[in-house]
Write a protein that holds these residues in place. Structure first.
Motif, PDB file in Angstrom:
ATOM      1  N   GLU A  60       0.824  -1.206   0.000  1.00 31.04           N
ATOM      2  CA  GLU A  60       0.000   0.000   0.000  1.00 31.04           C
ATOM      3  C   GLU A  60       0.866   1.267   0.000  1.00 31.04           C
ATOM      4  OE1 GLU A  60      -3.403   0.123  -0.190  1.00 31.04           O
ATOM      5  OE2 GLU A  60      -3.121  -1.999  -0.657  1.00 31.04           O
ATOM      6  N   LEU A  61       1.988   1.239   0.692  1.00 28.48           N
ATOM      7  CA  LEU A  61       2.880   2.402   0.712  1.00 28.48           C
ATOM      8  C   LEU A  61       3.514   2.631  -0.653  1.00 28.48           C
ATOM      9  CD1 LEU A  61       4.551   1.803   4.182  1.00 28.48           C
ATOM     10  CD2 LEU A  61       3.129   3.765   3.569  1.00 28.48           C
ATOM     11  N   HIS A  62       3.861   1.568  -1.352  1.00 26.95           N
ATOM     12  CA  HIS A  62       4.389   1.734  -2.706  1.00 26.95           C
ATOM     13  C   HIS A  62       3.332   2.353  -3.621  1.00 26.95           C
ATOM     14  CE1 HIS A  62       8.450  -0.015  -3.176  1.00 26.95           C
ATOM     15  NE2 HIS A  62       8.159  -0.615  -2.036  1.00 26.95           N
ATOM     16  N   THR A  63       2.094   1.949  -3.469  1.00 24.79           N
ATOM     17  CA  THR A  63       1.021   2.552  -4.261  1.00 24.79           C
ATOM     18  C   THR A  63       0.894   4.038  -3.960  1.00 24.79           C
ATOM     19  OG1 THR A  63      -0.175   0.444  -4.288  1.00 24.79           O
ATOM     20  CG2 THR A  63      -1.433   2.431  -4.809  1.00 24.79           C
ATOM     21  N   LEU A  64       0.973   4.409  -2.688  1.00 25.31           N
ATOM     22  CA  LEU A  64       0.912   5.824  -2.305  1.00 25.31           C
ATOM     23  C   LEU A  64       2.046   6.607  -2.974  1.00 25.31           C
ATOM     24  CD1 LEU A  64       0.380   7.194   1.288  1.00 25.31           C
ATOM     25  CD2 LEU A  64       2.206   8.090  -0.121  1.00 25.31           C
ATOM     26  N   VAL A  65       3.262   6.062  -2.930  1.00 22.60           N
ATOM     27  CA  VAL A  65       4.401   6.765  -3.512  1.00 22.60           C
ATOM     28  C   VAL A  65       4.250   6.899  -5.018  1.00 22.60           C
ATOM     29  CG1 VAL A  65       6.893   6.645  -3.875  1.00 22.60           C
ATOM     30  CG2 VAL A  65       5.943   6.067  -1.648  1.00 22.60           C
ATOM     31  N   GLN A  66       3.793   5.852  -5.683  1.00 24.77           N
ATOM     32  CA  GLN A  66       3.599   5.914  -7.131  1.00 24.77           C
ATOM     33  C   GLN A  66       2.561   6.976  -7.496  1.00 24.77           C
ATOM     34  OE1 GLN A  66       5.333   4.436  -9.365  1.00 24.77           O
ATOM     35  NE2 GLN A  66       5.882   2.345  -8.834  1.00 24.77           N
ATOM     36  N   GLN A  67       1.453   7.012  -6.779  1.00 23.22           N
ATOM     37  CA  GLN A  67       0.415   7.991  -7.084  1.00 23.22           C
ATOM     38  C   GLN A  67       0.895   9.413  -6.829  1.00 23.22           C
ATOM     39  OE1 GLN A  67      -2.903   6.691  -4.707  1.00 23.22           O
ATOM     40  NE2 GLN A  67      -3.558   5.158  -6.209  1.00 23.22           N
ATOM     41  N   ALA A  68       1.668   9.601  -5.748  1.00 22.32           N
ATOM     42  CA  ALA A  68       2.210  10.935  -5.470  1.00 22.32           C
ATOM     43  C   ALA A  68       3.215  11.340  -6.543  1.00 22.32           C
ATOM     44  CB  ALA A  68       2.856  10.956  -4.094  1.00 22.32           C
ATOM     45  N   ALA A  69       4.051  10.400  -6.988  1.00 23.27           N
ATOM     46  CA  ALA A  69       5.038  10.701  -8.023  1.00 23.27           C
ATOM     47  C   ALA A  69       4.376  11.069  -9.342  1.00 23.27           C
ATOM     48  CB  ALA A  69       5.971   9.505  -8.216  1.00 23.27           C
ATOM     49  N   LEU A  70       3.205  10.523  -9.613  1.00 24.19           N
ATOM     50  CA  LEU A  70       2.463  10.830 -10.835  1.00 24.19           C
ATOM     51  C   LEU A  70       1.606  12.087 -10.706  1.00 24.19           C
ATOM     52  CD1 LEU A  70       1.327   7.207 -11.749  1.00 24.19           C
ATOM     53  CD2 LEU A  70       2.996   8.595 -12.978  1.00 24.19           C
ATOM     54  N   GLY A  71       1.621  12.724  -9.541  1.00 27.35           N
ATOM     55  CA  GLY A  71       0.824  13.922  -9.348  1.00 27.35           C
ATOM     56  C   GLY A  71      -0.643  13.661  -9.105  1.00 27.35           C
ATOM     57  N   LEU A  72      -0.982  12.434  -8.696  1.00 28.03           N
ATOM     58  CA  LEU A  72      -2.381  12.091  -8.469  1.00 28.03           C
ATOM     59  C   LEU A  72      -2.829  12.367  -7.043  1.00 28.03           C
ATOM     60  CD1 LEU A  72      -2.455   8.662 -10.379  1.00 28.03           C
ATOM     61  CD2 LEU A  72      -3.030  10.947 -11.248  1.00 28.03           C
ATOM     62  N   LEU A  73      -1.888  12.717  -6.158  1.00 24.00           N
ATOM     63  CA  LEU A  73      -2.226  12.989  -4.769  1.00 24.00           C
ATOM     64  C   LEU A  73      -1.676  14.345  -4.357  1.00 24.00           C
ATOM     65  CD1 LEU A  73      -1.487   9.610  -2.897  1.00 24.00           C
ATOM     66  CD2 LEU A  73      -3.718  10.576  -3.423  1.00 24.00           C
ATOM     67  N   GLU A  74      -2.512  15.165  -3.747  1.00 29.45           N
ATOM     68  CA  GLU A  74      -2.040  16.380  -3.108  1.00 29.45           C
ATOM     69  C   GLU A  74      -1.469  16.028  -1.738  1.00 29.45           C
ATOM     70  OE1 GLU A  74      -1.868  19.253  -4.530  1.00 29.45           O
ATOM     71  OE2 GLU A  74      -2.892  18.598  -6.371  1.00 29.45           O
ATOM     72  N   LEU A  75      -0.790  16.996  -1.119  1.00 28.74           N
ATOM     73  CA  LEU A  75      -0.132  16.736   0.154  1.00 28.74           C
ATOM     74  C   LEU A  75      -1.117  16.293   1.223  1.00 28.74           C
ATOM     75  CD1 LEU A  75       2.379  16.728   1.907  1.00 28.74           C
ATOM     76  CD2 LEU A  75       2.046  19.188   2.287  1.00 28.74           C
ATOM     77  N   GLU A  76      -2.269  16.972   1.320  1.00 31.56           N
ATOM     78  CA  GLU A  76      -3.263  16.609   2.336  1.00 31.56           C
ATOM     79  C   GLU A  76      -3.806  15.212   2.077  1.00 31.56           C
ATOM     80  OE1 GLU A  76      -3.240  19.348   0.585  1.00 31.56           O
ATOM     81  OE2 GLU A  76      -2.748  20.881   2.097  1.00 31.56           O
ATOM     82  N   ASP A  77      -4.023  14.880   0.812  1.00 31.28           N
ATOM     83  CA  ASP A  77      -4.524  13.547   0.472  1.00 31.28           C
ATOM     84  C   ASP A  77      -3.482  12.469   0.797  1.00 31.28           C
ATOM     85  OD1 ASP A  77      -6.857  14.716  -0.499  1.00 31.28           O
ATOM     86  OD2 ASP A  77      -6.014  14.934  -2.514  1.00 31.28           O
ATOM     87  N   ALA A  78      -2.208  12.783   0.544  1.00 31.08           N
ATOM     88  CA  ALA A  78      -1.154  11.818   0.840  1.00 31.08           C
ATOM     89  C   ALA A  78      -1.051  11.567   2.339  1.00 31.08           C
ATOM     90  CB  ALA A  78       0.178  12.310   0.285  1.00 31.08           C
ATOM     91  N   ASN A  79      -1.152  12.630   3.142  1.00 27.71           N
ATOM     92  CA  ASN A  79      -1.113  12.456   4.596  1.00 27.71           C
ATOM     93  C   ASN A  79      -2.297  11.644   5.095  1.00 27.71           C
ATOM     94  OD1 ASN A  79       1.220  13.765   5.888  1.00 27.71           O
ATOM     95  ND2 ASN A  79       0.484  15.610   4.895  1.00 27.71           N
ATOM     96  N   ALA A  80      -3.479  11.911   4.535  1.00 30.73           N
ATOM     97  CA  ALA A  80      -4.662  11.152   4.931  1.00 30.73           C
ATOM     98  C   ALA A  80      -4.531   9.690   4.532  1.00 30.73           C
ATOM     99  CB  ALA A  80      -5.915  11.772   4.302  1.00 30.73           C
ATOM    100  N   ARG A  81      -3.964   9.450   3.340  1.00 22.27           N
ATOM    101  CA  ARG A  81      -3.779   8.074   2.878  1.00 22.27           C
ATOM    102  C   ARG A  81      -2.771   7.348   3.749  1.00 22.27           C
ATOM    103  NH1 ARG A  81      -5.400   3.498   1.573  1.00 22.27           N
ATOM    104  NH2 ARG A  81      -4.204   2.331   0.028  1.00 22.27           N
ATOM    105  N   LEU A  82      -1.700   8.036   4.157  1.00 27.29           N
ATOM    106  CA  LEU A  82      -0.705   7.428   5.030  1.00 27.29           C
ATOM    107  C   LEU A  82      -1.325   7.043   6.367  1.00 27.29           C
ATOM    108  CD1 LEU A  82       2.182   6.631   5.806  1.00 27.29           C
ATOM    109  CD2 LEU A  82       2.565   9.018   6.463  1.00 27.29           C
ATOM    110  N   GLU A  83      -2.144   7.898   6.929  1.00 24.47           N
ATOM    111  CA  GLU A  83      -2.788   7.583   8.205  1.00 24.47           C
ATOM    112  C   GLU A  83      -3.731   6.399   8.056  1.00 24.47           C
ATOM    113  OE1 GLU A  83      -3.233   8.069  12.263  1.00 24.47           O
ATOM    114  OE2 GLU A  83      -1.830   8.998  10.847  1.00 24.47           O
TER     115      GLU A  83
END
Length: 476
Positions: free
Chosen positions: A126-149
């Motif tokens: 799941e963390l790799h998926t989060l990083v891939q989506q953030a690298a592609l610009g699909l996640l904003e910072l707030e969304d990434a923090n919420a996804r991490l939690e």
């Protein structure tokens, strides 16, 4: 008709990740603190981004990911959320991130320490998926923090009782594979689960992990010796030694072994040395537990027959192949690998055994050669599957090599030592260590072959993104 080159459409993930990797490689010199200009505008980093990068790296490392992959993930997030001139350092227990705002401003540095490790490849995935989506610009910072939690609080795909059952299934599958039969496999399952629960009991009371592993080995080995005595007295003809072999297979540290060689090959020598030391401490705990029980059994007059020790040899019968698949899938369950990956891992477990047994049977190669060739094949296929499915590679590799873990060889060496043939015993233990190292080296060699020709990956990864791969002698 327009050609494929002229067609418009959204770029693929592989293309975008490859471009991001190449951009970082091209700008690496100007992004380092050594190339800062004194009059450059100061761009202070966002503390929320630093916190996100550190927390993602900490959770990945604590969940069982390798050092190089953690570094790549942290660099990818740094690029995705515009941290200026980031440097990442990942060791066995510590993660640090330093970013330079520019000008005369001092660098901003954050650090986190991993104090508790829980192998959980579901979270790694799941963390790799989060990083891939953030690298592609699909996640904003707030969304990434919420996804991490959300990932941090998520439950494993298996209940706790099934994780415990997974260890027992490793032992029972290994017992079946070496010819123990159904009764012995059932007892091996119960013995290993009981040993695991003993280790958990000690862990809850703060006992060091070395003694937890020793206690688990003692409990399971005692049950195996007890069944061996009963079989001898009642003339049951049971291969009770397969219980001890199965328990050793369940306890052998395949993950830190592969990770240590992976870290060493990628240039992370501090982490490699720490993981290798962890491997040998675990091996020492297993040896201490099994030898103490075997020595006691010998003193009590229980016959541990060296001529009939359980071993799968080079057999390729259906029960052996079922055992190989069962070991791989049970190992995956104990590591909380997502359920949808289990059939593939079972197939890889059968594949590595067929390659190993086929080479030894038909070409009569040594065990180490068969092991390294089978592991290399699994490394190639595992890295290819990880790239195709956009998942981390360790959940494919670690369980798949389990059928070749040297449980039988190690057991033979320990019995030889307790029966007074110390030289033969030490040679068998040395062979077991060589086979284990061949497993780790072969898996990593397969990954290097894939990496040499791949495109794509996380930012900072790929053919030009690995600093340790650059020549240090004879070229500039």
């Amino acid at each position: 008709m327009p050609s494929k080159r002229d067609r418009s459409g959204p770029p693929s993930e592989e293309f975008m990740l490859s471009r991001m990797r190449d951009w970082r490689a091209e700008h690496e010199r100007e992004l380092t603190p050594d190339n800062l200009e004194d009059d450059e505008d100061v761009n202070f980093p966002d503390a929320r981004v630093i916190n996100l990068v550190l927390r993602v790296g900490e959770l990945m490392l604590a969940s069982g990911e390798g050092t190089e992959a953690v570094s790549e993930a942290m660099l990818s997030l740094s690029v995705a959320f515009d941290l200026p001139r980031s440097e990442v350092s990942v060791t066995f227990t510590t993660i640090s991130l330093s970013t330079h705002p520019g000008g005369d401003s001092p660098p901003v540095t954050g650090e986190r320490v991993v104090r508790r490790r829980t192998l959980d490849y579901f979270r790694v995935n799941e963390l790799h998926t989060l990083v891939q989506q953030a690298a592609l610009g699909l996640l904003e910072l707030e969304d990434a923090n919420a996804r991490l939690e959300q990932i941090r609080r998520a439950r494993m795909p298996y209940p706790n009782w099934l994780i415990a059952v997974g260890f027992g299934l490793i032992a029972s599958s290994a017992s079946l594979m070496v010819g123990g039969g159904l009764i012995v496999a059932t007892v091996a399952f119960l013995a290993t689960v009981l040993g695991d629960r003993t280790a958990v009991f000690l862990a809850n009371r703060g006992v060091a992990e070395f003694y937890q592993m020793t206690a688990a080995a003692v409990v399971a080995s005692s049950i195996g010796v007890g069944l061996l005595w009963a079989s001898t007295e009642l003339d049951l003809g049971l291969q009770a030694g397969a219980i001890i072999t199965g328990n050793i297979m369940a306890l052998l540290p395949g993950r830190p072994l592969v990770s240590s060689l992976q870290d060493g090959i990628s240039g992370s020598y501090v982490s490699a040395a720490a993981r290798l030391l962890e491997t040998f401490f675990t091996l020492g705990a297993i040896v201490a537990g099994v030898v103490s029980v075997a020595y006691t059994a010998t003193r009590l007059g229980i016959d541990l027959d060296l001529e009939n020790l359980p071993s799968a040899g080079t057999a390729m019968h259906i029960p052996v192949l079922i055992g190989a698949a069962g070991i791989a899938m049970a190992f995956a369950i104990s590591l909380a690998v997502p359920p949808r990956m289990l059939p593939t891992i079972g197939a890889l477990g059968v594949m590595i055994w067929l390659i190993y047994a086929g080479l030894r049977l038909w070409l009569e190669v040594p065990a180490v050669v068969g092991t390294i060739v089978g592991a290399m094949a699994v490394g190639v296929v595992g890295h290819w599957l990880a790239r195709r499915t956009q998942r981390p590679v360790l959940p494919y590799l670690i369980p798949s090599i389990a059928p070749l873990l040297p449980g039988s060889i190690l057991y033979r060496g320990l019995i030889e030592i307790t029966q007074g043939t110390a030289v033969s015993g030490l040679l068998s233990i040395a062979e077991a260590v060589m086979v284990a190292l061949a497993l780790g080296a072969g898996v990593n060699l397969g990954g290097e072959l894939v990496r040499a020709f791949q495109r794509g990956g996380l930012a900072g990864a790929g053919m030009r993104g690995r600093p340790a791969a650059r020549r240090t002698r004879g070229g500039y």
